[in-house]
Design a protein around this motif. Structure first.
Motif, PDB file in Angstrom:
ATOM      1  N   MET A   5      23.963  37.236  61.417  1.00  0.00           N
ATOM      2  CA  MET A   5      22.868  37.601  60.529  1.00  0.00           C
ATOM      3  C   MET A   5      23.134  39.000  59.971  1.00  0.00           C
ATOM      4  O   MET A   5      23.617  39.890  60.670  1.00  0.00           O
ATOM      5  N   SER A   6      22.847  39.177  58.670  1.00  0.00           N
ATOM      6  CA  SER A   6      23.151  40.439  58.016  1.00  0.00           C
ATOM      7  C   SER A   6      22.210  40.662  56.842  1.00  0.00           C
ATOM      8  O   SER A   6      21.304  39.861  56.589  1.00  0.00           O
ATOM      9  N   GLU A   7      22.467  41.757  56.114  1.00  0.00           N
ATOM     10  CA  GLU A   7      21.676  42.070  54.929  1.00  0.00           C
ATOM     11  C   GLU A   7      22.242  41.434  53.665  1.00  0.00           C
ATOM     12  O   GLU A   7      21.636  41.531  52.597  1.00  0.00           O
ATOM     13  N   GLU A   8      23.408  40.820  53.767  1.00  0.00           N
ATOM     14  CA  GLU A   8      24.011  40.180  52.583  1.00  0.00           C
ATOM     15  C   GLU A   8      23.082  39.110  52.027  1.00  0.00           C
ATOM     16  O   GLU A   8      22.533  38.302  52.780  1.00  0.00           O
ATOM     17  N   ASN A   9      22.949  39.088  50.716  1.00  0.00           N
ATOM     18  CA  ASN A   9      22.074  38.092  50.088  1.00  0.00           C
ATOM     19  C   ASN A   9      22.516  37.868  48.658  1.00  0.00           C
ATOM     20  O   ASN A   9      23.364  38.598  48.122  1.00  0.00           O
ATOM     21  N   GLY A  10      21.957  36.862  48.021  1.00  0.00           N
ATOM     22  CA  GLY A  10      22.236  36.612  46.611  1.00  0.00           C
ATOM     23  C   GLY A  10      23.024  35.340  46.353  1.00  0.00           C
ATOM     24  O   GLY A  10      23.435  34.625  47.276  1.00  0.00           O
ATOM     25  N   THR A  11      23.213  35.066  45.081  1.00  0.00           N
ATOM     26  CA  THR A  11      23.876  33.841  44.616  1.00  0.00           C
ATOM     27  C   THR A  11      25.299  34.156  44.177  1.00  0.00           C
ATOM     28  O   THR A  11      25.549  35.163  43.509  1.00  0.00           O
ATOM     29  N   GLU A  12      26.226  33.289  44.565  1.00  0.00           N
ATOM     30  CA  GLU A  12      27.633  33.423  44.180  1.00  0.00           C
ATOM     31  C   GLU A  12      28.146  32.054  43.736  1.00  0.00           C
ATOM     32  O   GLU A  12      27.618  31.021  44.148  1.00  0.00           O
ATOM     33  N   VAL A  13      29.186  32.059  42.904  1.00  0.00           N
ATOM     34  CA  VAL A  13      29.805  30.808  42.468  1.00  0.00           C
ATOM     35  C   VAL A  13      31.317  30.976  42.553  1.00  0.00           C
ATOM     36  O   VAL A  13      31.858  31.985  42.100  1.00  0.00           O
ATOM     37  N   MET A  14      31.981  29.978  43.140  1.00  0.00           N
ATOM     38  CA  MET A  14      33.434  29.999  43.244  1.00  0.00           C
ATOM     39  C   MET A  14      34.065  29.011  42.267  1.00  0.00           C
ATOM     40  O   MET A  14      33.450  27.996  41.917  1.00  0.00           O
ATOM     41  N   TYR A  15      35.289  29.305  41.857  1.00  0.00           N
ATOM     42  CA  TYR A  15      36.057  28.431  40.977  1.00  0.00           C
ATOM     43  C   TYR A  15      37.531  28.649  41.291  1.00  0.00           C
ATOM     44  O   TYR A  15      37.911  29.601  41.993  1.00  0.00           O
ATOM     45  N   ASP A  16      38.393  27.762  40.791  1.00  0.00           N
ATOM     46  CA  ASP A  16      39.837  27.901  41.008  1.00  0.00           C
ATOM     47  C   ASP A  16      40.421  28.763  39.897  1.00  0.00           C
ATOM     48  O   ASP A  16      40.556  28.317  38.751  1.00  0.00           O
ATOM     49  N   GLU A  17      40.773  29.981  40.254  1.00  0.00           N
ATOM     50  CA  GLU A  17      41.280  30.922  39.264  1.00  0.00           C
ATOM     51  C   GLU A  17      42.655  30.549  38.721  1.00  0.00           C
ATOM     52  O   GLU A  17      43.102  31.095  37.694  1.00  0.00           O
ATOM     53  N   ALA A  18      43.344  29.612  39.392  1.00  0.00           N
ATOM     54  CA  ALA A  18      44.675  29.204  38.933  1.00  0.00           C
ATOM     55  C   ALA A  18      44.616  28.185  37.793  1.00  0.00           C
ATOM     56  O   ALA A  18      45.642  27.852  37.202  1.00  0.00           O
ATOM     57  N   LYS A  19      43.417  27.715  37.482  1.00  0.00           N
ATOM     58  CA  LYS A  19      43.270  26.693  36.445  1.00  0.00           C
ATOM     59  C   LYS A  19      42.652  27.293  35.190  1.00  0.00           C
ATOM     60  O   LYS A  19      41.786  28.164  35.265  1.00  0.00           O
ATOM     61  N   GLU A  20      43.086  26.785  34.062  1.00  0.00           N
ATOM     62  CA  GLU A  20      42.495  27.168  32.777  1.00  0.00           C
ATOM     63  C   GLU A  20      41.884  25.916  32.146  1.00  0.00           C
ATOM     64  O   GLU A  20      42.288  25.463  31.075  1.00  0.00           O
ATOM     65  N   ASP A  21      40.916  25.373  32.859  1.00  0.00           N
ATOM     66  CA  ASP A  21      40.318  24.097  32.424  1.00  0.00           C
ATOM     67  C   ASP A  21      38.824  24.206  32.160  1.00  0.00           C
ATOM     68  O   ASP A  21      38.139  23.189  32.012  1.00  0.00           O
ATOM     69  N   GLY A  22      38.313  25.408  32.098  1.00  0.00           N
ATOM     70  CA  GLY A  22      36.879  25.589  31.886  1.00  0.00           C
ATOM     71  C   GLY A  22      36.110  25.852  33.164  1.00  0.00           C
ATOM     72  O   GLY A  22      34.888  26.058  33.122  1.00  0.00           O
ATOM     73  N   SER A  23      36.795  25.881  34.312  1.00  0.00           N
ATOM     74  CA  SER A  23      36.098  26.085  35.590  1.00  0.00           C
ATOM     75  C   SER A  23      35.421  27.457  35.654  1.00  0.00           C
ATOM     76  O   SER A  23      34.302  27.581  36.157  1.00  0.00           O
ATOM     77  N   ARG A  24      36.113  28.493  35.166  1.00  0.00           N
ATOM     78  CA  ARG A  24      35.500  29.829  35.207  1.00  0.00           C
ATOM     79  C   ARG A  24      34.259  29.884  34.323  1.00  0.00           C
ATOM     80  O   ARG A  24      33.220  30.446  34.719  1.00  0.00           O
TER      81      ARG A  24
END
Length: 336
Positions: A239-258
């Motif tokens: 348990m910690s103070e970390e909070n919030g929304t994050e989104v991951m994607y594959d940075e090796a692809k150039e397919d619109g994921s980012r």
């Protein structure tokens, strides 16, 4: 002697034909009074052509099910299990022996097998189809369409984890349950929406499809993009103070994921009023790395933050998260 041999041979041949007909009726289940008047050119080409003069080669429908007397369209229900490639048709008044007395007629290039149990007709398909059913003249007529024949844009939504894969567990809450609750709220919003976006779900209950099955669904329906929904935890799981929304994607692809990830971060954090922590590289994640369509993993909030955990478990917050994802889907469908 020759006459006796001929009789024995004929009898054996008839027996073989009768056995073949029994197998055919039970496993392919394709016969009817109308169809008997048509020409059969092997199982793959045998189709129902109707009884209203359309002629051979112009099938009206891809499947026809004779209904018990008095059963109307409002009493028949059709459910489509996309992950299992299984269509379930509920027919009131139809027992286990119904197929022995009534015909089910189908194109065998789509239908791989059928079975009836307690009024439920289960139809195994060779792929994912959209299904349309109508009742006319005592028959349920069913047509199958591939998703891209129906929708302008196609999306797959994944509730992360499930079944024996609980994800993170904090206090009495399991990540798999929080993820699914948000996805089910999202489904309610999408079901009510009028539009040209087709949405398929890897799970709608506490199951754990393999990564391969989840990705295969996206490939098979020719998804334009893929969203997987998760709840986050601190690096050490404490348990910690970390909070919030994050989104991951594959940075090796150039397919619109980012771009997809950025849209999701903006819309979800705005709907929740949560801190937008950013979009992060996720090539080390097996799922993101191997998905063959633009994919983003939405980490809605931190289970290791006491305040955010309480929010994630609250139905109102789950509805807000779903609204943010819904808005992101509408944006992505117009921009990607």
């Amino acid at each position: 002697m020759e006459r006796r041999i001929l009789i024995v041979s004929t009898t054996a041949l008839l027996a073989m034909l009768m056995a073949a007909l029994v197998v055919f009726s039970h496993f392919s289940a394709i016969h009817s009074r109308e169809a008997k008047r048509e020409q059969m050119e092997g199982l793959q080409l045998y189709a129902f052509y109707g009884s209203k003069g359309e002629g051979i080669g112009v099938p009206r429908h891809q499947m026809a099910v004779k209904l018990p007397g008095g059963i109307g369209e409002e009493e028949v229900s059709i459910e489509n299990d996309y992950m299992e490639r299984l269509i379930a048709i509920r027919i009131p008044g139809a027992g286990e022996d119904y197929l022995d007395r009534n015909a089910v007629l189908a194109r065998t290039d789509h239908v791989k097998g059928i079975r009836m149990e307690d009024g439920l007709l289960e139809v195994a398909m060779d792929a994912v189809y959209e299904v349309e059913g109508t009742v006319e003249d005592g028959y349920l007529y069913v047509d199958f369409y591939r998703p891209w024949q129906v929708y302008r844009k196609i999306l797959v939504v994944d509730a992360g984890h499930g079944g024996n894969a609980s994800g993170d567990i904090k206090q009495k809450f399991m990540e798999k349950d929080l993820n699914l609750a948000i996805v089910l709220e999202l489904k309610s919003l999408l079901d009510e929406a009028e539009g040209e976006i087709g949405v398929y779900y890897t799970r709608r209950e506490d199951k754990n499809p393999s990564y391969g099955d989840r990705m295969q669904l996206a490939e098979e329906v020719r998804a334009d993009f893929f969203l997987t929904i998760h709840s986050n935890s601190s690096a050490d799981g404490q348990m910690s103070e970390e909070n919030g929304t994050e989104v991951m994607y594959d940075e090796a692809k150039e397919d619109g994921s980012r771009q997809l990830a950025e849209i999701c971060l903006e819309e979800v954090s705005k709907a929740l009023g949560s801190k937008a922590n950013g979009v992060f590289p996720g090539n080390r994640d097996y799922f993101l790395r191997n998905s063959k369509v633009p994919t983003a993993s939405v980490e809605v909030g931190y289970m290791t933050n006491q305040e955010e955990l309480a929010k994630l478990a609250a139905p109102e917050y789950q509805q807000q998260a779903a609204k943010g994802i819904y808005n992101a889907i509408l944006r992505a469908a117009g921009e990607l």
